[in-house]
Design an enzyme around this catalytic site. Structure first.
Site, short mmCIF file in Angstrom:
data_model
loop_
_atom_site.label_atom_id
_atom_site.label_comp_id
_atom_site.label_asym_id
_atom_site.label_seq_id
_atom_site.Cartn_x
_atom_site.Cartn_y
_atom_site.Cartn_z
N GLU A 461 93.58 82.26 101.50
CA GLU A 461 93.36 80.90 101.98
C GLU A 461 92.03 80.75 102.73
OE1 GLU A 461 97.82 79.15 102.34
OE2 GLU A 461 97.25 80.59 103.87
N GLU A 528 102.36 83.34 96.54
CA GLU A 528 103.37 82.92 97.52
C GLU A 528 104.25 81.88 96.84
OE1 GLU A 528 101.76 81.66 101.29
OE2 GLU A 528 100.33 83.31 101.36
#
Length: 1016
Positions: A461, A528
């Site tokens: 991220e 994820e």
């Protein structure tokens, strides 16, 4: 980078991240003798500095004790701190939990690379140590395995060096300044530095020396670095071994090296002399037929390397465990040893509820065994390199690893969920290239020899850009035996080449299918998915069903493995698991740290029941004549497993058997079985089949169940409660009505509009009257969809109803009392509850809900009442043993289970709906003497049920378990339907439509209240 005078300016200088730090190298162990090496003895050239250190804490640099490192400065009056350990968990400062935002957001106006001068805690550490006699006169180095986030080092008053990067080792040469006898080691640790801009992971913000610290020395001829490549040929049968050794020695040309490759039994497979090439010792040879390494069969060989000096004396011995395997992209599929791989993974933080990220060997052993027992075959090291021991365990036990570098800059580009990368780092800012690349190099050089690591990850991220693309290219150039992962290119496809696979976070099943149907160039994984926050992981099967539907779907990694909650004491001195904000930490993201399949105290949550079942590689489908076995392993057959099968009637085992089976990987077999003829005995039957370990494994004892499957069938008519003989006595008063018979009386109130008393042999079963219930205590996922806002009218409807009609009907041997309810939510919504009392005291409870269009969907449709807390025992014939919901029941099995009522709710970090069981045929709620109430339903129309010491409303308004009231009741909730718990994400993803309850749907359900073991 050489400096002799340290500067605080380095803390916010993006160009200074290491000073006098040694270059990263492999994490191999070395010894004086091969016997010690092969025994994996404690390293005889290493001296631990773990333990008590003297310590001083300052809230910022200006208030620190500046001259503490000097020899003449006396630190004897200082307090003590434990190393390894975090400063904030040992009495200084407070931990802070934030997820995506930077911890200083809104407090100080900062932009990278600048850091706060006022809010930057400093820990000053001093360790006085005696140099061991065995190290006297030798070169001495120091290794810090993990320090967060930047630190300066002095020895005997002399500056040694500086380092950033919290999660890879920092090592320095102490030789010029070491002394015989006592030495003074001083370390100054800063919580915030330039590196803090790169460490915006979803975790507690902590600091300190949190991993091991040790001195080490090396022999006069030493392998500083080794690179082992244990490959397979194109047929995946022959081993190809390359080992490169980098030596430090003044007389290198006189050094001799010998390699013996030994198998797992200690047999020598081959022997070879090393050859010098470009200053390095090289072994390059064919290993012949080998047993390949995989997570299913983690076969390790030992590369035993002996280094001899010019006199032929053994100087250094190394045993490096290695596995022969090939991981590659083949025909747009990721393949291990030639076979398409499916990652059945989790993301894992290093975490302990008392020591934070300073975890122990025992923690890691518990974790690796839990993964294996739960059919989890892969781990992503979210979002930083782990301790070396973790990779060694993954090598040994068999777990695939995505090794992720220490990089996350979430707060620089995503604000409250919106993508806004105007000041994103590193992006295309080449000023950040070196500091980011250093983290990649440190990870690869340390971890490169672990066969379990299949993929290097460029971090997490941090958006996308040229800096991260350059890191990805470095991975490929340095190590072509592995693939490269990075999810952030999803937000900027100009940098798609950064990742070898399409990786997304929290994509819904339909989105994944859309990608897979688009003729893609890259295989898909979810790095994820299934956000396991609180009561979650509903709908996991919708992802695992893609495994056999699309070859380019190659699995995913659940977020995440363990709750990050810290033990704290409440105002009454009782320990509880605390989350963000409980330490008065602001800003904070509160309970968003509770996303684990495992609680922070390493208790397994009920969510794992579903994961274990849906992740199992072998599928069992029992029938009345056969058990079908589908072995979806890539390599492992069933030789180490035993098939056990059982037949149950109404939950009671009536026969069992077992068989040895031989089912090769990627094949199917149908085993005939013989069961008793049950046609003459009506009722519900269940056939259950399991595969259990034949012998003990590293991760479980013999007899441990790895695989499960079941089927049910009903013989004869569906079971109903028979109409008993006898009569009932009905008394109708002005306010109350009663129906009584031998040993029982049921009283209904026209005024209350419900059953207000049910006594068997004088024992009262009803503490508060049954009432319709439409509300459940919101789960974390419910809160993420704003259910309280969108559906809060059902909360009010559950609290306030109007009984608009009552009716008494008498039949032969029974009487029925009916109550009709209206609700302010809509004039069209009504509920009718009819209680039919039979002559033996059984009460049939029939509930009919008529809804209305245009209203929010129902969280639950149930009847709920209270019993005295004296009825605190339960026995279930239902789906279990752990809680389950309509979208999370694949892993549940039909059986008889017992549990205390106060153990039925799951202790999620925030109190919420929990403890539900689906498929309830029978549940007995009794006191310790076994006396109480039985709730029963037809097996062809089972209900859902929840027993709890707390009402949905008490749970709804508690943020911690200690806020719940003292226990006075057992709350019984019988539901015709409850919506699923969901789990695609926890910030807006709805429960899948088929697991919701439309408000206009007409619902009817029935159950029976029956006395249980009440003496007559």
């Amino acid at each position: 980078m050489k400096h002799s005078v340290p500067s605080l300016d380095w803390l916010q200088d993006v160009c200074v991240f290491k000073v006098n730090r040694l270059e990263a190298h492999s994490d191999h162990r070395y010894y004086h003798s091969m016997a010690s090496a092969e025994a994996s003895a404690p390293m005889d050239m290493r001296h631990s500095l773990n333990g008590r250190w003297q310590f001083s804490y300052a809230v910022n640099p200006a208030s620190r004790v500046q001259p503490f490192y000097q020899m003449e400065y006396n630190c004897s009056a200082w307090e003590h701190i434990q190393v390894p350990g975090h400063i904030q968990l040992q009495g200084w400062g407070d931990p802070q939990y934030v997820n995506t935002m930077y911890p200083w957001d809104g407090v100080e106006a900062l932009r990278p690379p600048h850091i706060s001068q006022e809010h930057n805690p400093v820990g000053s550490y001093v360790k006085n140590f005696e140099l061991p006699d065995t190290m006297t006169g030798k070169p001495i180095y120091i290794s810090f395995q993990g320090v967060e986030s930047a630190f300066y080092v002095w020895l005997n008053g002399e500056f040694i060096g500086y380092s950033e990067d919290s999660f890879t080792p920092a090592e320095f040469d102490l030789t010029p300044h070491i002394r015989e006898g006592e030495n003074k080691l001083a370390v100054e640790v800063y919580q915030r530095s330039t590196g803090s801009w790169l460490e915006d992971q979803d975790f507690w913000r902590l600091s300190g020396i949190f991993r091991d610290v040790y001195l080490y020395t090396v022999p006069k001829v030493h392998v500083w670095d080794m690179r082992v490549k244990a490959d397979l040929d194109d047929a995946y049968e022959q081993g190809l071994l390359e080992i490169e050794l980098k030596l430090r020695n003044e007389h290198m040309e006189t050094v001799r090296a010998k390699l013996e490759l030994k198998d797992a039994e200690g047999n020598v497979c081959l022997s070879e002399e090393g050859q010098f090439r470009e200053g390095n010792l090289i072994f390059n040879l064919s290993a012949g037929p080998v047993q390949p390494w995989s997570a299913e069969s983690p076969y390790l060989y030992a590369a035993c390397i002996s280094i001899y000096d010019e006199n032929g004396s053994l100087i250094e011995a190394i045993v490096q465990k290695t596995g022969f395997r090939r991981f590659e992209m083949k025909d747009k599929l990721m393949c291990i040893n030639g076979k398409r791989i499916v990652f059945k993974g989790v993301n894992r933080h290093e975490f302990n509820c008392r020591s934070g990220r300073a975890i122990t060997k025992q923690d890691m052993l518990w974790d690796i065994q839990t993964l294996k027992r739960s059919n989890i075959n892969a781990v992503r090291t979210s979002h930083y390199p782990n301790q070396t021991l973790w990779y060694e365990l993954c090598d040994e036990y068999g777990v695939y690893v995505i090794d992720e570098m220490n990089l996350e800059t979430h707060g620089s580009w995503q604000k409250m969920g919106a993508v806004e990368p105007s000041w994103n780092i590193p992006g295309n800012d080449m000023g950040w290239q070196d500091i980011v690349m250093d983290r990649a190099i440190s990870m690869v050089e340390r971890d490169k020899n672990h066969p379990s690591i299949l993929i290097w990850s460029c971090g997490n991220e941090s958006y996308a850009g040229q800096v991260i693309l350059n890191v990805s290219n470095y991975f490929r150039e340095t190590d072509p035996t592995r693939l490269v992962h990075y999810e952030g290119v999803f937000y900027d496809r100009h940098y798609g080449a950064t990742s070898d696979m399409e990786s997304r976070m929290y994509a819904k099943p339909a989105d994944i299918e859309a990608y897979l149907n688009s003729q893609p160039d890259k295989p898909y994984i979810s790095c994820e998915y299934m956000h396991a926050m609180g009561n979650s992981v509903g709908g996991l099967h919708k992802y695992t069903e893609l495994e056999n539907k699309y070859s380019m779907y190659q699995g995913g990694f659940i977020w995440d493995y363990i709750d990050q909650a810290i033990v704290k004491k409440d105002r009454n001195g009782r320990e509880f698991l605390a989350y963000g904000g409980d330490f008065k930490d602001r800003p904070t993201d509160y309970s968003f740290c509770g996303n684990g399949l495992v609680f922070a105290d390493r208790q397994i949550t009920p969510k794992m029941q579903e994961v274990k079942f849906l992740y199992q590689n072998i599928k069992l489908e029992p029938t009345r004549t056969h058990i079908n076995i589908l072995n979806e392993n890539l390599f492992a057959n069933t030789d180490d497993l035993v098939l056990v099968y059982r037949l149950f009637h109404e939950g009671k085992e009536i026969t069992a058997g077992q068989a040895n089976i031989e089912v090769e990987a990627q094949s199917e077999f149908s085993l005939p079985i013989e069961l008793p003829n049950v046609e003459g005995t009506p009722g519900e039957y269940c056939i259950q089949a399991s595969l259990v370990l034949r012998e003990a494994a590293l991760w479980a004892d013999a007899g441990f169940e790895t695989t499960f499957g079941e089927t049910t069938f009903v013989v004869g008519a569906s079971r109903q409660v028979e109409q008993p003989s006898g009569e009932v006595v009905v008394v109708e008063g002005d306010v109350n009505m009663s129906v009584s018979g031998k040993g029982f009386i049921a009283i209904f109130s026209k005024q209350v509009g419900s059953l207000v008393s049910l006594k068997y042999e004088g024992r009262e079963m009803i503490a508060t009257p049954p009432a319709p219930l439409f509300w459940r205590a919101t789960t974390d996922n419910d809160k993420g969809t704003a259910m309280s806002y969108t559906a809060g009218a059902w909360y009010a409807a559950s609290l306030a109803r109007k009984c608009v009609k009552w009716e008494l009907q008498q039949e032969k041997g029974s009487a029925t009392v009916i109550f009709d309810y209206n609700f302010s939510i809509s004039a069209e919504v009504s509920v009718r509850i009819a209680y039919t009392v039979l002559a033996n005291g059984t009460i049939r409870v029939n509930t009919l809900y008529k809804g209305a269009a245009g209203l929010p969907n129902l969280p639950i449709l149930a009847v709920s009442f209270k019993m005295s807390a004296d009825y605190n025992q339960s026995q279930w014939y239902a789906m279990g043993p752990e809680e389950n919901y309509i979208d999370r029941k694949c892993g549940a099995r039909l059986g008889v289970f017992s549990r205390q009522v106060d153990k039925l709710p799951t202790p999620y970090l925030v109190p919420q709906e929990s403890g539900n069981r689906t498929g309830v045929r029978r549940v007995n709620v009794t006191d310790v003497a076994g006396i109480g109430l039985s709730i029963q339903s037809d097996p062809l129309a089972p209900v859902e049920c929840n027993l709890s010491p707390y009402t949905a409303f008490e749970l709804e308004h508690a943020d911690h378990a200690f806020e719940l009231p003292e226990v006075h009741y057992t709350v019984v909730t019988v539901a015709g339907k409850q919506m699923g718990v969901g789990g695609d994400d926890s910030w807006g993803a709805p429960v899948h439509e088929e697991y919701q309850i439309p408000s206009h749907q007409e619902i009817q359900f029935e159950f029976f209240l029956i006395s249980h073991n009440v003496p007559s």
